[in-house]
Scaffold this motif. Structure first.
Motif, PDB file in Angstrom:
ATOM      1  N   LEU A  22       0.858  -1.193   0.000  1.00  0.00           N
ATOM      2  CA  LEU A  22       0.000   0.000   0.000  1.00  0.00           C
ATOM      3  C   LEU A  22       0.898   1.248   0.000  1.00  0.00           C
ATOM      4  CD1 LEU A  22      -2.910   1.101   0.037  1.00  0.00           C
ATOM      5  CD2 LEU A  22      -2.795   1.057   2.531  1.00  0.00           C
ATOM      6  N   PRO A  23       1.439   1.602  -1.164  1.00  0.00           N
ATOM      7  CA  PRO A  23       2.349   2.751  -1.233  1.00  0.00           C
ATOM      8  C   PRO A  23       1.599   4.074  -1.067  1.00  0.00           C
ATOM      9  CG  PRO A  23       1.960   1.878  -3.437  1.00  0.00           C
ATOM     10  CD  PRO A  23       1.262   0.958  -2.463  1.00  0.00           C
ATOM     11  N   PRO A  24       2.321   5.158  -0.777  1.00  0.00           N
ATOM     12  CA  PRO A  24       1.689   6.471  -0.656  1.00  0.00           C
ATOM     13  C   PRO A  24       0.858   6.813  -1.892  1.00  0.00           C
ATOM     14  CG  PRO A  24       3.940   6.572   0.137  1.00  0.00           C
ATOM     15  CD  PRO A  24       3.762   5.218  -0.492  1.00  0.00           C
ATOM     16  N   GLY A  25      -0.323   7.388  -1.619  1.00  0.00           N
ATOM     17  CA  GLY A  25      -1.235   7.772  -2.687  1.00  0.00           C
ATOM     18  C   GLY A  25      -2.209   6.684  -3.103  1.00  0.00           C
ATOM     19  N   GLU A  26      -2.045   5.497  -2.567  1.00  0.00           N
ATOM     20  CA  GLU A  26      -2.925   4.372  -2.914  1.00  0.00           C
ATOM     21  C   GLU A  26      -3.947   4.133  -1.815  1.00  0.00           C
ATOM     22  OE1 GLU A  26      -2.881   2.646  -5.866  1.00  0.00           O
ATOM     23  OE2 GLU A  26      -1.415   4.149  -6.484  1.00  0.00           O
ATOM     24  N   ARG A  27      -4.982   3.360  -2.157  1.00  0.00           N
ATOM     25  CA  ARG A  27      -6.018   2.988  -1.185  1.00  0.00           C
ATOM     26  C   ARG A  27      -6.453   1.556  -1.422  1.00  0.00           C
ATOM     27  NH1 ARG A  27     -10.436   7.502  -2.897  1.00  0.00           N
ATOM     28  NH2 ARG A  27      -8.682   8.565  -3.734  1.00  0.00           N
ATOM     29  N   TRP A  28      -6.918   0.960  -0.348  1.00  0.00           N
ATOM     30  CA  TRP A  28      -7.459  -0.402  -0.376  1.00  0.00           C
ATOM     31  C   TRP A  28      -8.880  -0.369   0.147  1.00  0.00           C
ATOM     32  CZ3 TRP A  28      -3.197  -3.544   2.579  1.00  0.00           C
ATOM     33  CH2 TRP A  28      -2.184  -3.899   1.694  1.00  0.00           C
ATOM     34  N   PHE A  29      -9.638  -1.362  -0.257  1.00  0.00           N
ATOM     35  CA  PHE A  29     -10.989  -1.562   0.266  1.00  0.00           C
ATOM     36  C   PHE A  29     -11.016  -2.906   0.970  1.00  0.00           C
ATOM     37  CE2 PHE A  29     -11.296   1.500  -3.083  1.00  0.00           C
ATOM     38  CZ  PHE A  29     -12.204   2.422  -2.602  1.00  0.00           C
ATOM     39  N   ILE A  30     -11.428  -2.887   2.243  1.00  0.00           N
ATOM     40  CA  ILE A  30     -11.494  -4.104   3.048  1.00  0.00           C
ATOM     41  C   ILE A  30     -12.836  -4.133   3.768  1.00  0.00           C
ATOM     42  CG2 ILE A  30      -8.983  -4.187   3.345  1.00  0.00           C
ATOM     43  CD1 ILE A  30      -9.380  -3.116   6.210  1.00  0.00           C
TER      44      ILE A  30
END
Length: 114
Positions: A22-30
């Motif tokens: 999860l690098p800077p500027g990214e997002r995940w959905f959990i």
């Protein structure tokens, strides 16, 4: 990498992924307790907010991020990523936020202890 600011003693933490993924500027959905949550890495600091706009229950996580605010893609309500506070109409009710921390390269999300 920094974690969000919460009193960690009030939470039980659960791993959900590798920080390197999860690098800077990214997002995940959990999913957290059967609720959709968006986790974002903003400049090395992690934020987790419910993926639900309190105005009409629409998806919030796909919205643009402006500083520490996320903008609902449906009607433009803004929410504070740190507190979940609704900052602009049409939303008037805050949304849930969750603490996120990094431990030994793993990301963990906190759930309030019962």
């Amino acid at each position: 990498m920094e974690s969000t600011e919460f009193d960690a003693s009030q939470y039980e933490f659960f791993p959900f992924g590798d920080a390197a993924d999860l690098p800077p500027g990214e997002r995940w959905f959990i999913d957290v307790e059967d609720r959709p949550v968006m986790v974002a890495n903003l400049g090395g600091k992690y934020y987790a907010i419910a993926d639900v706009c309190t105005h009409d229950d629409g998806p919030l996580g796909d919205g643009d991020i402006d500083g520490c605010e996320i903008i609902c893609p449906r009607h433009g309500a803004r929410f504070d990523l740190k507190t979940g506070e609704a900052l602009t109409l049409p939303a008037v009710t805050r949304t849930m936020v969750y603490p996120v921390r990094e431990r030994d390269g793993k990301l963990e999300i906190g759930i309030l202890k019962k």
